[in-house]
Design a protein around this motif. Structure first.
Motif, mmCIF file in Angstrom:
data_model
loop_
_atom_site.group_PDB
_atom_site.id
_atom_site.type_symbol
_atom_site.label_atom_id
_atom_site.label_comp_id
_atom_site.label_asym_id
_atom_site.label_seq_id
_atom_site.Cartn_x
_atom_site.Cartn_y
_atom_site.Cartn_z
ATOM 1 N N GLN A 49 41.307 25.077 43.819
ATOM 2 C CA GLN A 49 41.832 25.849 42.684
ATOM 3 C C GLN A 49 43.232 26.409 42.918
ATOM 4 N N TRP A 50 43.893 25.965 43.993
ATOM 5 C CA TRP A 50 45.263 26.389 44.247
ATOM 6 C C TRP A 50 46.102 25.192 44.657
ATOM 7 N N ASP A 51 47.328 25.123 44.134
ATOM 8 C CA ASP A 51 48.262 24.062 44.463
ATOM 9 C C ASP A 51 49.492 24.653 45.141
ATOM 10 N N TRP A 77 50.234 28.082 43.254
ATOM 11 C CA TRP A 77 49.856 28.253 41.845
ATOM 12 C C TRP A 77 48.362 28.030 41.666
ATOM 13 N N SER A 79 45.287 26.767 39.668
ATOM 14 C CA SER A 79 45.129 25.627 38.762
ATOM 15 C C SER A 79 44.201 25.928 37.598
ATOM 16 N N ARG A 115 53.579 25.781 35.306
ATOM 17 C CA ARG A 115 53.389 26.021 36.732
ATOM 18 C C ARG A 115 53.991 24.889 37.552
ATOM 19 N N TYR A 227 48.907 30.867 33.673
ATOM 20 C CA TYR A 227 48.561 30.643 35.073
ATOM 21 C C TYR A 227 49.207 31.687 35.993
#
Length: 332
Positions: A49-51, A77, A79, A115, A227
């Motif tokens: 869930q994070w980029d 970021w 997601s 994002r 986001y």
């Protein structure tokens, strides 16, 4: 034991109980889909869930957005879009480096429509749509301002306003406060709390689990479906920008689905922002020495010209007096 002593003990017990209840309520409202807490799950740069983008590096104890090197950008970021209308986003962080007097640039916390776009605004794109909270450490601004650095400020943008580094963003900021969070021996905290029309930012710099309000602004409208992210940048000056944890708390009660749906269509806006001031170009740190040397040269030339003028004036007076005395002697 006296009655007053019993009353004091009871008051302390009640206060501790209420604090525990509040802590449990916050824990219950923690939403994992928008949070990032140690140990960071996943392998390498893959965290659910994070980029990550740019120079970001994940370690076992922190996520480093930028190292203490020049010209770096990094960001993380979420997601998952946020559809909560009343929330609090807490960031535990550390900013530090080898620079003693010159360092920068800082980092920013985002709640935006788009994002993963690196850019000139603390590592994120300009002309963004949504909310930005800037933690600006760059202390070499030349433009006139009424605050010290590091400085915390907020900006709401609908995609049309440009963030101006040379003016510290003061022509678009909602409010701000000076906060000496850089170079601490312990991680520091910032809490961004939003409920429809009200934005509040608080800090815990000393690590005492006590929030100090930085600013509170009314008339702020933010849509749902945006986001969360955090980005940082270095330029000619640099720092380590480390994120220890990101915690999102859902503060909604008795959620009305229709209200949430309505909020998804609004345009980010704020009723007030601080007055504009004259634009003044920054002098890059690499040119500071040249500018100082040039200034010394000009000053030296001025002093030399003054000395020459004084010599000429006194020389002229001496010659005039000499010629006058010579004529007097010849007359007699």
């Amino acid at each position: 034991m006296t009655f007053s002593s019993w009353r004091l003990r009871i008051s302390v017990a009640v206060a501790l109980f209420l604090s525990s209840v509040a802590a449990l309520n916050m824990l219950d409202s923690l939403r994992r889909e928008h949070s990032l807490i140690k140990p960071y799950q996943g392998a390498g740069m893959n965290v659910p869930q994070w980029d990550f983008t740019g120079s970001t590096m994940v370690t076992s104890n922190f996520i480093r957005l930028t190292p203490d090197q020049q010209s770096k950008q990094g960001a993380i970021w979420n997601s998952v879009p946020c559809y909560t209308t009343k929330w609090e986003f807490q960031v535990q962080f550390s900013v530090h480096g080898t620079g003693r007097d010159l360092y920068g640039d800082g980092f920013a916390i985002w709640y935006t429509k788009t994002r993963m776009q690196l850019g000139p605004v603390f590592g994120n794109q300009d002309l963004f749509s949504g909310l930005a909270v800037f933690l600006d450490t760059y202390n070499n601004h030349n433009g006139p301002h009424n605050h010290e650095h590091p400085f915390v400020s907020a900006m709401v943008n609908n995609g049309s306003a440009v963030y101006d580094h040379d003016r510290d963003g003061t022509h678009t900021q909602l409010a701000g406060c000076a906060a000496k969070f850089r170079g601490k021996s312990h991680p520091t905290h910032i809490a961004i709390r939003y409920e429809p029309s009200v934005l509040k930012v608080s800090l815990d710099i000393d690590g005492k689990n006590q929030w100090t309000e930085c600013f509170r602004v009314e008339g702020v409208e933010l849509p749902t479906g945006y986001y969360f992210g955090v980005s940082a940048a270095t330029g000619d000056l640099s720092d380590n920008h480390d994120i220890v944890s990101l915690k999102f708390y859902n503060l909604e009660e008795n959620v009305d689905p229709n209200f949430t749906l309505q909020r998804s269509h609004i345009i980010p806006s704020a009723k007030t922002s601080e007055a504009q001031r004259e634009h003044v170009e920054d002098v890059p740190p690499s040119k500071i020495g040249k500018v100082a040397t040039s200034g010394l040269k000009v000053f030296g030339y001025i002093i030399l010209i003054i000395i020459v003028c004084i010599v000429l004036i006194f020389g002229g007076i001496f010659l005039y007096q000499y010629s006058k005395e010579d004529r007097r002697k010849r007359f007699y």
